[in-house]
Design a protein around this motif. Structure first.
Motif, PDB file in Angstrom:
ATOM      1  N   LEU A 137     -10.505   3.286  -2.092  1.00 13.55           N
ATOM      2  CA  LEU A 137     -10.640   1.686  -1.721  1.00 13.55           C
ATOM      3  C   LEU A 137     -11.979   1.403  -2.600  1.00 13.55           C
ATOM      4  N   TRP A 187     -14.641   5.161  -0.653  1.00 14.15           N
ATOM      5  CA  TRP A 187     -14.997   3.970  -0.969  1.00 14.15           C
ATOM      6  C   TRP A 187     -16.036   3.722  -2.077  1.00 14.15           C
ATOM      7  N   VAL A 231      -5.912  -3.888   5.660  1.00 16.20           N
ATOM      8  CA  VAL A 231      -5.953  -2.935   4.634  1.00 16.20           C
ATOM      9  C   VAL A 231      -6.368  -1.468   4.753  1.00 16.20           C
ATOM     10  N   ILE A 232      -7.453  -1.189   5.819  1.00 11.09           N
ATOM     11  CA  ILE A 232      -7.757   0.274   6.063  1.00 11.09           C
ATOM     12  C   ILE A 232      -6.943   0.494   6.944  1.00 11.09           C
ATOM     13  N   MET A 245      -3.930   1.827   4.810  1.00 19.51           N
ATOM     14  CA  MET A 245      -4.280   2.870   4.212  1.00 19.51           C
ATOM     15  C   MET A 245      -4.213   3.982   5.116  1.00 19.51           C
ATOM     16  N   VAL A 283      -6.373   1.409  -3.819  1.00 17.87           N
ATOM     17  CA  VAL A 283      -6.394   0.073  -3.202  1.00 17.87           C
ATOM     18  C   VAL A 283      -7.712  -0.630  -3.918  1.00 17.87           C
ATOM     19  N   ILE A 306       0.930  -1.287   0.100  1.00 20.61           N
ATOM     20  CA  ILE A 306      -0.074   0.069  -0.117  1.00 20.61           C
ATOM     21  C   ILE A 306       1.001   1.402   0.105  1.00 20.61           C
ATOM     22  N   ILE A 312     -15.708  -1.336   5.785  1.00 24.10           N
ATOM     23  CA  ILE A 312     -15.378  -0.313   4.667  1.00 24.10           C
ATOM     24  C   ILE A 312     -16.214   0.799   4.767  1.00 24.10           C
TER      25      ILE A 312
END
Length: 206
Positions: free
Chosen positions: A101, A146, A89-90, A93, A67, A61, A139
């Motif tokens: 995302l 997103w 991932v979050i 990020m 992403v 990342i 998310i």
């Protein structure tokens, strides 16, 4: 655009990274099976790692503009792998100040048609669907830019470039399928055009 693809060696991910390179993007492919990327030329970077390991995810990342996450769980397992990968991932990020995302989920989460088959399919895949639902919740409450893309049944047929998109809704008629090649185009189109930020988008063939 610099794009990290988490799940780059999934059946959809392979089409996505190849198409992304052809569109001129700088693609970083993240996978536990990097050897499957050997036939794809022009990738900016290949990061071997496990999405359940935050330090591995961070390597993919760092320095990206966006992403794309294509992750799921084994329908025979009761683990919440997709949720845990998305959590990493979050988190990474946020650390790396990357905000865009896209997450590939499933139309099955709230689908009601075709009426005869749907209850059985959703029961059979209930653990995997619960995992995807949990990942989506992370998310949609993350304050990222997103987009959640929910494709209907995926196949490996040639692309048609004939697709339907529904914002936060359901399809009232078929077909209830789409090729992975067409889905890859939809994902890249949304990344480039940003029409559906903050939206769940249902995708199928027209």
């Amino acid at each position: 655009m610099k794009i990290a693809v988490i799940g780059s060696t999934s059946a959809t991910g392979l089409h996505l990274v190849a198409k992304g390179v052809r569109r001129g993007h700088e693609i970083t492919a993240f996978s536990r099976r990097p050897q499957k990327l050997a036939g794809i030329q022009g990738l900016a970077n290949v990061v071997a790692g496990n999405g359940l390991d935050a330090s591995d995810v961070s390597k993919a990342i760092a320095g990206q503009d966006a992403v794309i996450a294509i992750v799921g769980s084994n329908p025979k397992s009761r683990t919440k792998e997709a949720t845990e990968v998305i959590r990493n991932v979050i988190s990474e990020m946020r650390t790396e100040d990357v905000r865009r995302l896209l997450f590939v989920s499933s139309y099955l989460l709230e689908a009601t048609r075709p009426r005869i088959m749907m209850p059985v399919i959703r029961w059979w895949l209930r653990d995997s669907l619960e995992d995807l639902k949990s990942a989506e919740e992370l998310i949609t409450t993350s304050q990222m830019k997103w987009t959640v893309i929910r494709p209907t049944e995926l196949n490996d047929k040639p692309e048609t470039n004939k697709v339907r998109l529904e914002r936060n809704s359901h399809f009232s008629s078929g077909p209830y399928e789409i090729s992975r090649r067409d889905l890859a185009n939809v994902i890249l189109d949304e990344l480039e055009q940003e029409k559906y930020i903050g939206t769940r988008v249902m995708v199928s063939w027209s």
